[in-house]
Design an enzyme around this catalytic site. Structure first.
Site, PDB file in Angstrom:
ATOM      1  N   CYS A 154       3.105  30.831  21.644  1.00  0.00           N
ATOM      2  CA  CYS A 154       2.628  29.727  22.479  1.00  0.00           C
ATOM      3  C   CYS A 154       1.652  28.805  21.763  1.00  0.00           C
ATOM      4  O   CYS A 154       1.769  27.573  21.850  1.00  0.00           O
ATOM      5  CB  CYS A 154       1.998  30.273  23.756  1.00  0.00           C
ATOM      6  SG  CYS A 154       0.804  31.585  23.484  1.00  0.00           S
ATOM      7  N   HIS A 250      -3.321  25.944  26.677  1.00  0.00           N
ATOM      8  CA  HIS A 250      -4.054  26.307  25.459  1.00  0.00           C
ATOM      9  C   HIS A 250      -4.641  25.039  24.841  1.00  0.00           C
ATOM     10  O   HIS A 250      -3.930  24.066  24.589  1.00  0.00           O
ATOM     11  CB  HIS A 250      -3.096  26.929  24.442  1.00  0.00           C
ATOM     12  CG  HIS A 250      -2.652  28.316  24.773  1.00  0.00           C
ATOM     13  ND1 HIS A 250      -3.146  29.056  25.821  1.00  0.00           N
ATOM     14  CD2 HIS A 250      -1.737  29.130  24.159  1.00  0.00           C
ATOM     15  CE1 HIS A 250      -2.577  30.249  25.849  1.00  0.00           C
ATOM     16  NE2 HIS A 250      -1.701  30.319  24.867  1.00  0.00           N
TER      17      HIS A 250
END
Lengths: 359, 359, 359, 359
Positions: A154, A250
């Site tokens: 990710c 993120h």
């Protein structure tokens, strides 16, 4: 024609997201679910502890869960795997050997030299390796060979998204640093990140994450020859990873240096990112972001709570692009870890495989 | 002999911390409080919205608050200033010109070439400039001249703390990067960081903070000649600052490169940090940390909630020391922003001034 | 026909929500924006610090902001007011006196005996008072008289939503208690709830909130006669309000006792809530929830992060319905404070006014 | 004379707290540690994942961990049990049968008619049952019989603390309601409350908690006769429990009604709470709070982050005391769940046992 889709690891956090995205998808029909023997034989709604903000789609809830055996999935045009790395290895291997197409979120096969590691807004061209593989197989009389495509880690996805168009325009990078502030949804549910570890706290370590970023970046930004990938080992990548009290999204503080001198100007960098249109969008994929990279000019953006849902989580936001006293530039990148960084990326990869007639 | 201490900006967050620390201090007697005209004439307990986890000390609560005029503070041996930068400039100047000793948390005079910018576990030797100033003044017939000592920016303090002993042992650094994850207490109370900005969120920007880190680091790690400081402009420093959902304790992911080759080994770096004893401790200062740098070996530490109170917040914790693919080393540093990064540092500077007979 | 809509207090948190909801609304056209003199004359995009998770709609961003003077709004069919209570009083009064229809989120006129206080999934019938007022005005030769409709307090909305159908089915309540756990978005932006007050913390007090709940509940659950509202002062209501670390969604732990014996059974209560269809939905309003009350059977629900977006925030979730050792029943209610508890309620009230030919 | 203390469940969250408190305790010497077979034979520092904000005391770290067998603890004057309820039953029973004194945090024996359920700032008089038991045993020739004392549930402790002095002064209560906002530390470490369940969220359910509060309150506020406890089943108690994003400190919004009319005045209630001095303090116990109940007059207190550490967590804070429209009074209570609600209470019970010559 709508493609039949299976999901492996259906009760886990990535599996749940696959099911949610597939349930209303125009290109796919959710048809087979696989999970551990504990869930086997139950209706999905009885097997899962559903933890999504959207309700469990009714039809999905009624599907009876199977074990992760390839025979049950043999009618699937594509199988999305949300299996834990502890189990993914042999199961995914068996599926591929039996002619199935697997798009996997697990890390197990990412480093294989003949397996494409795809961020679908970045390196669609790497799927040419699959094309090659199919042609070769057909030459050998195998129709519709199985293959696997890996979804990247990710935080790697967020890192490479804005770097790829820069490389395409201004030549290779030789130095990349990233310090990540990663959301807890990336750690899954059971148990995931304990509340006591994240309340009024930071955990400055995520097992294996820095190694993944440092290696996967080189493969994704690298090339391939025939069926073999050639990671760009000339790039030096340094990652420092932190878990923070954010649910989704993120954030990465990155800096980078181009190999060629003179480096582009700040304005050229911004313009390049704004102009970038990813191949998935050009191909007309349903989920592809209209704006791949959102360049934000306000000095306190991107922020995860405000910006993570751009283009349904498939768009990446970049802010604070500025010159760096040490490397050439630094900037802040925000990517939605469960969309472009996990299940969402898998679905978009599936859409691309359709557009490219690979399934 | 106990020294009389005054506090400027007494009702603000830094002022409250000064008062808390002074109230039970063996070396100081809290005697005069200054705040804005809105508080003037009230008892402190009626003027302040006390927001500390310790109760407001009874004696402090009874002190009547004055305006920030030097006449009211003329009996003070030392004045701790928690004034906002918007007000600190002329007030602190007037205090010093009238013979008072000011230890200030404001940024206004940090860059003056003759003002020491002190992290009290790092560069006590910079106070020699004050010694020089006093001698010169006395030569000119001025007894007990006023002077100001500046407390560094909070995230700068955490950054330089482990770097200083490394420079002392292995020579100068030429490259330093830091990505900070900063606590909200650093932003004060009114209004400070809004809850909606920090819940499930990160703000990747703190106004002026990166510039402070990049400049102050060079002064603190630099030298001085006579009464003039010579910041080390050979060091390149790059900072990226973020506000995160942590109450107290700044985490920094740093990397650095030594100027000299070969660089020390990983083991040498760790040993150097473990062995470091700050001058303030050697001088016997009351608040000085017994262990200046705590080197943590667990891979998921330091964590703010667990590690920020080491040595009452005067100790700095360092973890994950490892080689960096780009610079020489990277590591995670945790420092308590309201202790070693603000009011606590001021108090320790006051203790050092006593030990060195400068007040 | 699309109605022209104005927004007062356009740059505040409620105003931003109005603008977002109006920008894509089939029944309304966003046409005039009013804010303080500081914003006046600027394009909205330059006047506002946009803090929504959706991007500022392009068209709205181009609208030039006016001061909150009724002449500027005279072509509006409806004006949504997100003004602070400090300013709302005289401005809204002037608007109404000049023939404008105002739907207000401010508390100023909620207690007026002739002003409907509306939770649009609860007491649409109270709008009959407006009908009466219009008829009377027309009798007196005034065409299209101005009037105001007040949106209820946010936590009141969540409380009365499940109680109203119960009263309709089983007769009046005489005792109601609620302990609220309220989201910070309810406090607006400037400054709203400080981060340091909400991180690892609870604030067990919200100024004026308990009084609002205790009073407004009696009016909303009460009756009216001609143009006069008759709050039900036979109900005793006790509220305890807390601010907690949640972005959106107010949770309330409530208990209640019916006036009549025997009280309904647990099963009857659940069934009644499940069957409830609000009038706004029956009227065919665009934003009305298909399912007004979501009765959840899992014992750990509703949860704000998972359940607040039901029916786009217009549906209320109720869980843990069970008998109470002291009153008759207790249960947990979750409502979306910025949707059914504020701006969203205003928009739905506007839709109802259209369906009822009141604008 | 210092008493030898053992700890059962030494690696868990309650066990770690016992060890921390015992390590610097003047009355106890930490001598034996018991944990599961996984830890058995290891030094404590190698067996535990230490998650306290204070460092693991050196001496405790060196102790070799045993299995939880009574033979290993036979020299202990007292054994503190932090065992999970799943294991506590037979182990604690065996310990007591073999003459050991156990102070247990587990729920297993709390409802036994001859076992004291103690909140050490509330019902020390219930220990008379132990006195009785010892006398009886000695009559039967058994010297130093084993016995168990149970620590109450954490949220029960906070609830009864301010109610007990009120009952002592104004007679019995007949109705008590509490809605709790409970800290996550109460759920332990493995896995405890998942971060994703608590970030921007509330979980309105804690398994078994409401039943514990509703039952234990009646025992603690009840009486005893000879060796048998008589819970006060005349009190009706209604609890609603929520888990919120707070690390330590349970907040409870309570209301209550006295059995006798007229009820005391608001002023009498406040004065009674302020004047209360718990027996443990009168006995001179080391950890007993100087001020048992802190009555706060600011309208937005108590707050967990600011007030939980009063009297080292042994003092309970009460605020917002006011009349209730339904019962007599309502107020907000804050108690430190790991101190007065768990391990800390155990230690204080141990101190009381010493003062009363029961060990």
């Amino acid at each position: 024609m709508v493609k039949k889709a299976g999901v492996l690891g259906a009760t886990g956090s990535v599996g749940q997201r696959f099911i949610l995205l597939l349930s209303e998808h125009p290109d796919f029909e959710l048809s087979v679910l696989g999970a551990s023997s504990r869930s086997c034989g139950k209706k999905y709604k009885d097997a899962v502890t559903w933890k999504q903000t959207s309700l469990l789609p009714d039809a999905a809830g009624e599907i009876v869960v199977h074990e992760c055996e390839y025979e049950k999935f043999k009618d699937c045009d594509i199988v999305f795997s949300g299996l834990d790395a502890d189990f993914a290895g042999p199961i995914e291997k068996q599926f591929v050997e039996n002619g199935l197409v697997v798009v996997s979120n697990a890390k197990n096969y990412r480093r294989e030299t003949d397996v494409p590691l795809i961020v679908p807004i970045v390196n669609v061209e790497h799927l040419a390796v699959i094309d090659e593989k199919i042609k070769l197989s057909e030459k050998n009389g195998i129709k519709k060979p199985g293959f696997i495509v890996c979804i990247s880690n990710c935080s790697t996805a967020g890192l490479v998204a804005p770097l790829k168009p820069l490389i395409d325009s201004f030549g290779p990078l030789d130095l990349i640093t990233t310090t990540t502030l990663q959301a807890i949804s990336g750690a899954g549910f059971s148990p995931g990140v304990p509340g006591i570890d994240i309340l009024d706290n930071i955990v400055p370590y995520i097992s294996g994450e820095e190694e993944k970023i440092e290696w996967e970046t080189k493969k994704i930004l690298g090339n391939f020859q025939g069926q073999e990938f050639k990671p760009d080992f000339n790039i030096k990548v340094s990652a420092q990873c932190n878990r923070v009290a954010v649910s989704d999204g993120h954030t990465e503080c990155i800096s980078f240096k181009f190999a060629n001198r003179p480096a582009p100007s700040l304005e050229q960098v911004k313009q390049c990112l704004k102009n970038y249109v990813c191949d998935a969008y050009k191909l007309g994929c349903h989920s592809a972001p209209k704006q791949t990279i959102h360049v934000l000019e306000q000095n306190d953006r991107p922020q995860p709570r405000l910006d993570r849902e751009r283009d349904n989580g498939y768009g990446v936001s970049v802010g604070r692009i500025r010159e760096d006293p040490i490397l050439d530039f630094k900037m802040v990148v925000l990517s939605h870890n469960t969309v472009i960084g996990a299940a969402g990326a898998g679905i978009l990869i599936g859409e691309i495989l359709i557009k490219k007639n690979l399934i």
